[in-house]
Design an enzyme around this catalytic site. Structure first.
Site, PDB file in Angstrom:
ATOM      1  N   ARG A   1      17.185  16.807  40.898  1.00  0.00           N
ATOM      2  CA  ARG A   1      16.081  15.975  41.385  1.00  0.00           C
ATOM      3  C   ARG A   1      15.021  15.775  40.297  1.00  0.00           C
ATOM      4  NH1 ARG A   1      15.182  19.980  46.275  1.00  0.00           N
ATOM      5  NH2 ARG A   1      17.414  20.160  45.878  1.00  0.00           N
TER       6      ARG A   1
ATOM      7  N   LYS B   1      22.694  30.795  38.330  1.00  0.00           N
ATOM      8  CA  LYS B   1      23.688  30.781  39.412  1.00  0.00           C
ATOM      9  C   LYS B   1      24.555  32.027  39.329  1.00  0.00           C
ATOM     10  CE  LYS B   1      24.413  25.777  39.801  1.00  0.00           C
ATOM     11  NZ  LYS B   1      24.031  25.641  41.220  1.00  0.00           N
TER      12      LYS B   1
HETATM   13  N1  BES Z   1      24.451  21.103  41.003  1.00  0.00           N
HETATM   14  C1  BES Z   1      23.889  21.801  42.073  1.00  0.00           C
HETATM   15  C2  BES Z   1      24.390  21.330  43.425  1.00  0.00           C
HETATM   16  C3  BES Z   1      25.832  21.631  43.740  1.00  0.00           C
HETATM   17  C4  BES Z   1      26.164  22.750  44.453  1.00  0.00           C
HETATM   18  C5  BES Z   1      26.813  20.747  43.376  1.00  0.00           C
HETATM   19  C6  BES Z   1      27.476  22.997  44.771  1.00  0.00           C
HETATM   20  C7  BES Z   1      28.125  20.982  43.695  1.00  0.00           C
HETATM   21  C8  BES Z   1      28.458  22.113  44.399  1.00  0.00           C
HETATM   22  C9  BES Z   1      22.364  21.625  42.095  1.00  0.00           C
HETATM   23  O1  BES Z   1      21.770  21.434  40.873  1.00  0.00           O
HETATM   24  C10 BES Z   1      21.807  22.858  42.690  1.00  0.00           C
HETATM   25  O2  BES Z   1      21.978  23.896  42.111  1.00  0.00           O
HETATM   26  N2  BES Z   1      21.144  22.735  43.828  1.00  0.00           N
HETATM   27  C11 BES Z   1      20.598  23.840  44.518  1.00  0.00           C
HETATM   28  C12 BES Z   1      19.242  23.429  45.039  1.00  0.00           C
HETATM   29  C13 BES Z   1      18.434  24.545  45.628  1.00  0.00           C
HETATM   30  C14 BES Z   1      18.027  25.520  44.551  1.00  0.00           C
HETATM   31  C15 BES Z   1      17.238  23.969  46.323  1.00  0.00           C
HETATM   32  C16 BES Z   1      21.520  24.213  45.675  1.00  0.00           C
HETATM   33  O3  BES Z   1      22.063  23.323  46.319  1.00  0.00           O
HETATM   34  O4  BES Z   1      21.743  25.397  45.887  1.00  0.00           O
HETATM   35 ZN    ZN Z   2      21.289  23.282  39.879  1.00  0.00          ZN
END
Ligand code: BES
Ligand code: ZN
Ligand code: ZN
Length: 506
Positions: A356, A282
């Site tokens: 997921r 990230k």
């Molecule tokens: N933990 C994150 C989702 C999230 C994002 C929670 C912002 C709270 C605030 C999750 O694990 C994630 O990173 N999801 C990705 C999925 C994508 C790579 C398909 C996302 O939402 O960007």
């Molecule tokens: Zn994530």
């Protein structure tokens, strides 16, 4: 943490402040209780209302210091809203406004007279519960890591005395208060887990904290370690955990308050104690917020704790796959293929879509080991859900209209707002892999929250009713929209919703 106790007023109760409630449509408080000392305060009250210094709107407050009304030094008038629009949520907000203002005015206790409220809130238990939830949730703060924090409750607002001329109403109201206090307490425990930074809340420590939280309650607790998770063949969950130095845990909490023959309600919570994104790392901005990526697990823990405390006649299981998501030499890499507990193969094309992956195996475990009445999972799953719904509404996904209806009902009762987002066959098709059965991301540029939900649906047996709650936007830093939620930090969202859902099953 400042614990506020709500008690029945008795001749020994001492408080310097009396609280009266004003309605937007001008309905006057009628309060003739001798001890409550409202005769004089009512005069002040009437004048304030007549002068329109207070309109009776929800969240309004007017504090009079050293006015000496009967036995009381101070008077606090709170607005509640218009008669016709009053709901349990009005009482939660009233409780929150009460606590905020008395804290601001540095009062340690206060007395609230119900006489003017009871004709508007016909069910005293529901009313007592809502007020106590508002009070208890607003009393929460997370300051245990500050060296100068005064941990003692001394000098803080800590007692609210309740009075009513109608003794029967008061008795039942206090029963509701007891429920509300237990629920708020469980939510505050969940908030604490969420707020604790990831170095102090590793999967192992999360399991220990949950174990500690279950002590003294009739909850069977088990936390499986790496070896046991391996023997369960949870290849999808393990693929996320393999990049971390911290061992994963699979936490199982069971509460059997119902009949032996009652099918359990199974709650599954995402327990990523820190989400760096893994190799698909990230950006640094706001990455610190990813300590909250276990708020789903906190919710299912809070829910089972509250239900056990309330001795609810229902069988509940809360399951938590807990892990960190880290980049390292042993981390899973984009393109790698793993096999979930149900034998489905998954191509991991983005290691940041890890929620997921861990939930997949937890959902398989739920279907294989219990005959669930239904499964509800709660997860900070997608940024797409935050984009779609913001911080006020949790996204809900289900193809089972009955479970959805139940969640929507519980949502109205608890004030925890949820909004249905689509989950269609097409979304399931979008999760097909190129080299494996499934891919954990798709080439679709939008609709990410639905695709996340669709991926999860591939791990729930067809005959098991299931719904998914995406709490990415509502689990933390929700701002001042709701006065009983902290502006910053974990909100504890979904715990109350799940408790109410379970209580409605009885
Ligand atoms: N933990 C994150 C989702 C999230 C994002 C929670 C912002 C709270 C605030 C999750 O694990 C994630 O990173 N999801 C990705 C999925 C994508 C790579 C398909 C996302 O939402 O960007
Ligand atoms: Zn994530
Ligand atoms: Zn995540």
């Amino acid at each position: 943490m400042n614990h506020i106790k709500i008690k029945k007023m008795d001749p020994k109760s001492e408080s310097k402040t009396v609280v009266l409630v004003a309605y937007k449509d001008g309905a006057k408080a009628s309060c003739k209780a001798a001890k409550c000392g409202c005769d004089e305060s009512l005069l002040k009250f009437d004048r304030a209302v007549e002068n329109k210094s207070i309109k009776g709107e929800a969240k309004e407050a007017l504090f009079f210091r050293d006015v000496m009304v009967d036995d009381f030094e101070n008077l606090l008038i709170l607005g509640i809203g218009a008669n016709k629009t009053l709901t349990s949520e009005s009482l939660r907000i009233l409780g929150a406004t009460l606590v905020k203002n008395l804290k601001k005015e540095k009062q340690t206790s206060a007395s609230l007279c119900l006489n003017s409220l009871q004709s508007l809130f016909k069910d005293p238990r529901v009313a007592g519960q809502a007020l106590a939830e508002g009070v208890g949730l607003t009393g929460y703060s997370y300051d245990e890591l500050k060296s100068k924090s005064d941990k003692k409750d001394e000098g803080k607002f800590s007692e609210l005395f309740i009075w009513s001329d109608d003794k029967k109403y008061l008795e039942k109201f206090m029963e509701g208060v007891e429920r509300g206090e237990a629920i708020a307490d469980a939510v505050n425990k969940a908030r604490r887990l969420g707020n604790t930074p990831s170095n102090l809340m590793t999967p192992k420590l999360l399991a220990e904290a949950m174990h500690e939280g279950c002590k003294g309650l009739p909850i069977k607790f088990k936390a499986l370690g790496l070896k046991e998770i391996e023997s369960l063949k949870m290849g999808s969950f393990l693929s996320v955990a393999q990049g971390s130095n911290e061992e994963p845990r699979f936490i199982i909490m069971e509460y059997n308050g119902g009949k032996k023959t009652d099918k359990p309600l199974v709650f599954v919570g995402k327990g990523v104690t820190f989400d760096t994104g893994g190799i698909s790392i990230k950006p640094s901005a706001s990455m610190e917020e990813m300590k909250f990526d276990m708020c789903g697990s906190a919710a299912v823990f809070g829910a089972i704790v509250a239900l056990a405390k309330l001795k609810a006649k229902v069988n509940v299981v809360s399951l938590v796959p807990a892990t960190e998501n880290m980049p390292s030499g042993s981390a899973i890499k984009p393109g790698d293929v793993v096999t979930a507990m149900n034998g489905k193969t998954i191509e991991i094309n983005n290691t940041d879509a890890e929620g997921r992956l861990i939930l997949a195996d937890a959902l398989c475990y739920a279907c294989d080991n219990y005959k669930p009445e239904f499964i509800i999972d709660a997860a900070t799953l997608t940024g797409a859900c935050v984009m779609a719904l913001g911080t006020l509404y949790t996204g809900v996904f289900s193809t089972n209209e009955k479970v959805l209806r139940k969640l929507l009902d519980a949502s109205v009762q608890t004030g925890e707002k949820i909004w249905r987002l689509p989950l269609a066959e097409e979304h399931v098709t979008d999760t097909k892999g190129t080299y494996a059965d499934l891919s954990n991301i798709t080439t679709q540029k939008s609709g990410g929250a639905s695709i996340g939900a669709a991926f999860l649906s591939c791990f729930v047996k067809e005959e098991v009713p299931w719904a998914h709650l995406d709490i990415a936007g509502t689990a933390y830093n929700v701002g001042g929209r709701l006065p009983y939620h902290p502006d910053k930090g974990a909100s504890g969202v979904a715990a109350r919703l799940l408790v109410q859902l379970a209580l409605n099953e009885i």
